[in-house]
Design an enzyme around this catalytic site. Structure first.
Site, PDB file in Angstrom:
ATOM      1  N   LYS A 163      85.154 -10.930  92.978  1.00 27.12           N
ATOM      2  CA  LYS A 163      84.988 -11.457  94.283  1.00 27.12           C
ATOM      3  C   LYS A 163      85.591 -12.926  94.494  1.00 27.12           C
ATOM      4  O   LYS A 163      85.982 -13.129  95.507  1.00 27.12           O
ATOM      5  CB  LYS A 163      83.413 -11.793  94.494  1.00 27.12           C
ATOM      6  CG  LYS A 163      82.571 -10.501  94.787  1.00 27.12           C
ATOM      7  CD  LYS A 163      81.088 -10.589  94.376  1.00 27.12           C
ATOM      8  CE  LYS A 163      80.628  -9.164  94.324  1.00 27.12           C
ATOM      9  NZ  LYS A 163      79.028  -8.891  94.252  1.00 27.12           N
ATOM     10  N   GLN A 192      74.382 -12.912  93.171  1.00 25.68           N
ATOM     11  CA  GLN A 192      74.704 -11.847  92.538  1.00 25.68           C
ATOM     12  C   GLN A 192      73.347 -11.248  91.749  1.00 25.68           C
ATOM     13  O   GLN A 192      72.772 -11.694  91.036  1.00 25.68           O
ATOM     14  CB  GLN A 192      75.673 -12.078  91.286  1.00 25.68           C
ATOM     15  CG  GLN A 192      76.261 -11.025  90.626  1.00 25.68           C
ATOM     16  CD  GLN A 192      76.937  -9.758  91.292  1.00 25.68           C
ATOM     17  OE1 GLN A 192      77.697 -10.357  92.254  1.00 25.68           O
ATOM     18  NE2 GLN A 192      76.648  -8.613  91.224  1.00 25.68           N
ATOM     19  N   ASP A 229      75.616 -10.194 102.076  1.00 25.27           N
ATOM     20  CA  ASP A 229      75.115  -8.811 101.587  1.00 25.27           C
ATOM     21  C   ASP A 229      74.131  -8.111 102.442  1.00 25.27           C
ATOM     22  O   ASP A 229      74.130  -6.952 102.169  1.00 25.27           O
ATOM     23  CB  ASP A 229      74.485  -9.158 100.383  1.00 25.27           C
ATOM     24  CG  ASP A 229      75.619  -8.857  99.100  1.00 25.27           C
ATOM     25  OD1 ASP A 229      76.395  -8.260  99.264  1.00 25.27           O
ATOM     26  OD2 ASP A 229      74.927  -9.505  97.946  1.00 25.27           O
TER      27      ASP A 229
END
Ligand code: NDP
Length: 286
Positions: A43, A87, A108
């Site tokens: 990322k 994460q 997300d």
């Protein structure tokens, strides 16, 4: 896709200067799982490639939940941050931590508010005679959005789309997006008794179960488009949920593992971050 995002970032900077023009992404990792570290690294690399500023926040596995929440609270307030990504998986308190993220920075797309918006979007699009467009999204689940990007150029309206898996991260948001493109959507999950027969009906088949090579070649309708989301380690190599060697003989188009949905998911994270900055700049000018 990354090239397009990079060009858009360059244009934003040219128009608004480096402070307002550069989108910012914060990545939070708790513990040091090697797979998570790898994903976090990918990322940051993608962000660097497109000109998005990315910051890393690393916490020990046994840190206090309050410390993570305190950091998210501060990031929610920061003007230079457009996206906050935690994460997964987290060792504990996942729901509480994810729900702390400001829905406007939820790149997300896990916040209940954003899932609600995605759910409601279909009727609104139909009223306006529009179709779901992944490039116009902000704060929606990156993997599902990536699957929709990979399906660009595929006829979706009226087609039978079968999704293997119903998780909040992949299957569920993807079903909504496909519905918003007028597909007829079927979910299969661990209680579905006739998976092979259902797969054989699919014009578009998306496998997101986390079961190594479960989907065999003779499960695929000839000419179908197959998207393999699964990531599994088998005999120390990465494989998807689809038996690629067999499936490629029947499918019209198929994504490989690795190198298919994974990189597109990272690209969608960049797009969500960029789109949040564009949205905020437009709002600032009102
Ligand atoms: P989850 O474990 O959250 O969900 C798996 C889903 O698959 C569930 O709905 C489950 O059913 C269903 N399922 C599991 N086993 C079977 C089976 N034998 N038959 C039918 N259905 C089954 O996984 P995720 O959605 O998080 O991830 C799925 C896969 O995608 C994983 O391999 C993951 O690594 C990968 N992934 C890849 C990403 C990428 O960027 N490429 C991003 C995210 C995930 P039930 O609901 O009944 O339990």
């Amino acid at each position: 896709v990354l090239d397009r995002i990079s060009k858009q970032v360059t244009m934003l900077v040219a128009k608004n200067g480096p402070i307002l023009g550069v989108p910012g992404l914060a990545v939070i990792q708790v513990g040091n799982r090697s797979d998570s570290s790898k994903y976090v690294e990918m990322k940051h690399l993608a962000a660097k490639k497109v000109g998005i500023a990315s910051l890393n926040f690393a916490f020990e596995k046994d840190c206090k939940t309050e410390d993570i929440i305190g950091t998210i609270d501060k990031l929610n307030q920061r003007q230079d941050i457009d996206g906050i990504l935690v994460q997964l998986p987290l060792p504990r308190d996942q729901k509480r931590i994810l729900n702390t993220i400001d829905p406007e920075k939820d790149v997300d797309g896990f916040h209940p508010y954003n899932i609600g918006l995605l759910t409601r979007m279909g009727e609104e699009l139909r009223q306006e005679n529009k179709l779901f467009d992944p490039t116009q999204c902000r704060n929606v689940a990156c993997t599902a959005m990536g699957v929709m990007m990979l399906l660009e150029g595929t006829d979706i309206a009226g087609k039978s789309a079968v999704i293997l898996g119903r998780s909040n991260i992949v299957g569920l948001p993807l079903a909504l997006m496909l519905l918003h493109r007028d597909a007829t959507v079927t979910f299969c999950h661990s209680h579905t008794v006739d998976i092979k027969e259902r797969c054989l009906q699919a014009d578009i088949l998306v496998a997101a179960m986390g079961q190594a090579e479960m989907v065999k070649g003779d499960w695929i309708k000839p000419g179908a488009v197959v998207i393999d989301v699964g990531i599994n380690v088998q005999n120390e190599i990465l494989v998807g949920d689809v038996d690629f060697k067999q499936a490629v003989k029947r499918a019209a188009r198929i994504t490989p593992v690795p190198g298919g949905v994974g990189p597109m998911t990272v690209a969608m994270l960049m797009l969500n971050t960029l789109n949040n900055r564009i949205h905020r700049l437009a709002h600032l000018k009102i």
